[in-house]
Enzyme design. Structure first.
Site, PDB file in Angstrom:
ATOM      1  N   CYS A 368       0.831  -1.211   0.000  1.00 21.64           N
ATOM      2  CA  CYS A 368       0.000   0.000   0.000  1.00 21.64           C
ATOM      3  C   CYS A 368       0.865   1.260   0.000  1.00 21.64           C
ATOM      4  O   CYS A 368       0.572   2.233   0.698  1.00 21.64           O
ATOM      5  CB  CYS A 368      -0.959   0.014   1.190  1.00 21.64           C
ATOM      6  SG  CYS A 368      -2.175  -1.311   1.159  1.00 21.64           S
ATOM      7  N   ALA A 369       1.940   1.216  -0.774  1.00 22.40           N
ATOM      8  CA  ALA A 369       2.861   2.355  -0.843  1.00 22.40           C
ATOM      9  C   ALA A 369       3.451   2.450  -2.248  1.00 22.40           C
ATOM     10  O   ALA A 369       4.669   2.428  -2.432  1.00 22.40           O
ATOM     11  CB  ALA A 369       3.958   2.209   0.207  1.00 22.40           C
TER      12      ALA A 369
END
Length: 413
Positions: A368-369
């Site tokens: 999630c980056a």
């Protein structure tokens, strides 16, 4: 237990999920950055709630309702004390860190950010601390700015000073990066933000499980974290907000319990913190989170930090000795208990799948980056993370599995 040490073998006994085999091997769970495991003490209080006093809160005068209300509000006080907030009204229970950040972005952000203003973030942020601010900037025609990172994935004080200015309205930053393990100096960044009249919102999801938090010392305006990353249940999070800010903010969800009075065509809101907790709240989850906090406090955060640092340095050194492994982020002595890496010529998902056959649980993907992955010039990575129930034996198991993986994928069929 001693202030600066604890018996990890006794701790492990509290986690029944760890007493199992995966693919015929002992489980080495190295994915606590995604979700931590839950001790029996927390499971027991959850069971006790549902068996003895399951009821809705704030509305009933009967015994079960009173017990549930006491448990829920006592949990709020436990959280307040844990982070050293001044007032119980500053503790808002949410569904998690993501919900907490979105509450700030929609309620505070929509009311205070105008066209031409600036919102400052970093490229190390989890999507939950980028996308809400992206959307706020779009709604308000504001500018989203990024503080540059050093080659090690850290922040330089001069870069922070050059990025934050009098146009800045909000600074949103992770306390600890969920990918790099970078530990950001929230107090200093807050001072710089406040000098320019901006507020600071901190994503504390990776910090709350591992360090003692002090809102008075840190001086953050908003601070968000989740229960499931710190031995608590899923579905519960916390938003700390300074009382004077929360009092001026409008709720973003409407319904039962958050109202003061409702007429046919209008309504007024309850006082803090209830005006931000519409509907039946997360009663059992809040009670479970409070027990998780007490569990961590019994061990002691000094002891937790010392132990995790020892594990991280050991893992970093062992992994660095494997030819073809690239580790991302700060040096071994300046990072939290997470190591993100790639094994040369092996896709991270293949790495995670291969080590799982040896009983080792690690995470693989973009975590999630995605902006950070682009900054690292990779599409994805593997990640090992450590907590109070991990041991050097877990790390040795990972190292052996990585060596086997490297050997397998280097074999010419």
């Amino acid at each position: 237990m001693a202030e600066h040490s604890f018996d990890v073998n006794e701790v492990i006994k509290d986690f029944p999920i760890l007493d199992q085999k995966v693919n015929g091997k002992r489980l080495a769970y190295l994915d606590s950055t995604a979700t931590s495991q839950t001790p029996m003490q927390v499971l027991n209080v959850l069971e006790d709630y549902y068996k003895r006093y399951n009821s809705n809160v704030h509305r009933g005068v009967h015994t079960l309702g009173s017990l549930a209300t006491d448990g829920y509000e006592n949990a709020r006080e436990t959280v307040r004390r844990f982070i050293n907030a001044k007032y119980f009204e500053e503790i808002i229970f949410t569904r998690g860190t993501t919900a907490s950040i979105n509450l700030v972005a929609h309620s505070y952000g929509d009311a205070n950010v105008e066209e031409g203003d600036e919102i400052v973030v970093t490229e190390m942020e989890h999507h939950a601390n980028i996308v809400p601010w992206q959307q706020l900037a779009k709604r308000k025609n504001a500018t989203l700015k990024f503080i540059p990172m050093t080659a090690d994935g850290e922040l330089n004080i001069e870069d922070i000073k050059q990025t934050i200015n009098d146009k800045t309205k909000i600074v949103a930053i992770a306390h600890i990066s969920n990918v790099l393990g970078t530990i950001n100096d929230v107090k200093t960044i807050a001072e710089i933000a406040h000098q320019h009249g901006a507020i600071i919102s901190v994503d504390g999801a990776q910090a709350a499980p591992h360090m003692k938090l002090d809102m008075q010392e840190m001086n953050a305006d908003f601070y968000s974290f989740s229960g499931h990353k710190m031995l608590g249940p899923t579905g519960i999070g916390v938003l700390f907000g300074k009382r004077e800010l929360l009092q001026k903010m409008e709720p973003i969800e409407f319904g039962g319990d958050m109202i003061d009075f409702v007429s046919k065509y209008d309504a007024t809101w309850a006082d803090l913190p209830t005006k931000f907790e519409a509907g039946t709240p997360l009663i059992a989850q809040a009670i479970g989170l409070a027990e998780a906090i007490r569990y961590l406090e019994r061990i002691g955060f000094d002891a937790i930090h010392k132990y995790e640092q020892e594990l991280t340095i050991y893992a970093y050194e062992q992994m660095s000795a494997i030819e073809g492994i690239e580790i991302y982020g700060p040096p071994k002595d300046r990072r939290a208990g997470v190591i993100t890496f790639n094994l040369q010529d092996v896709h991270p998902h293949d790495v995670a799948t291969a080590v799982d056959t040896e009983g080792v649980a690690v995470r693989a993907g973009h975590h999630c980056a995605q902006p950070l992955m682009k900054w690292l010039n990779v599409s994805s990575t593997a990640r090992a993370s450590f907590y109070i129930y991990n041991t050097k034996e877990d790390i040795d198991q990972l190292i052996n599995a990585l060596k086997q993986t490297k050997e397998f994928f280097s074999y010419e069929f």
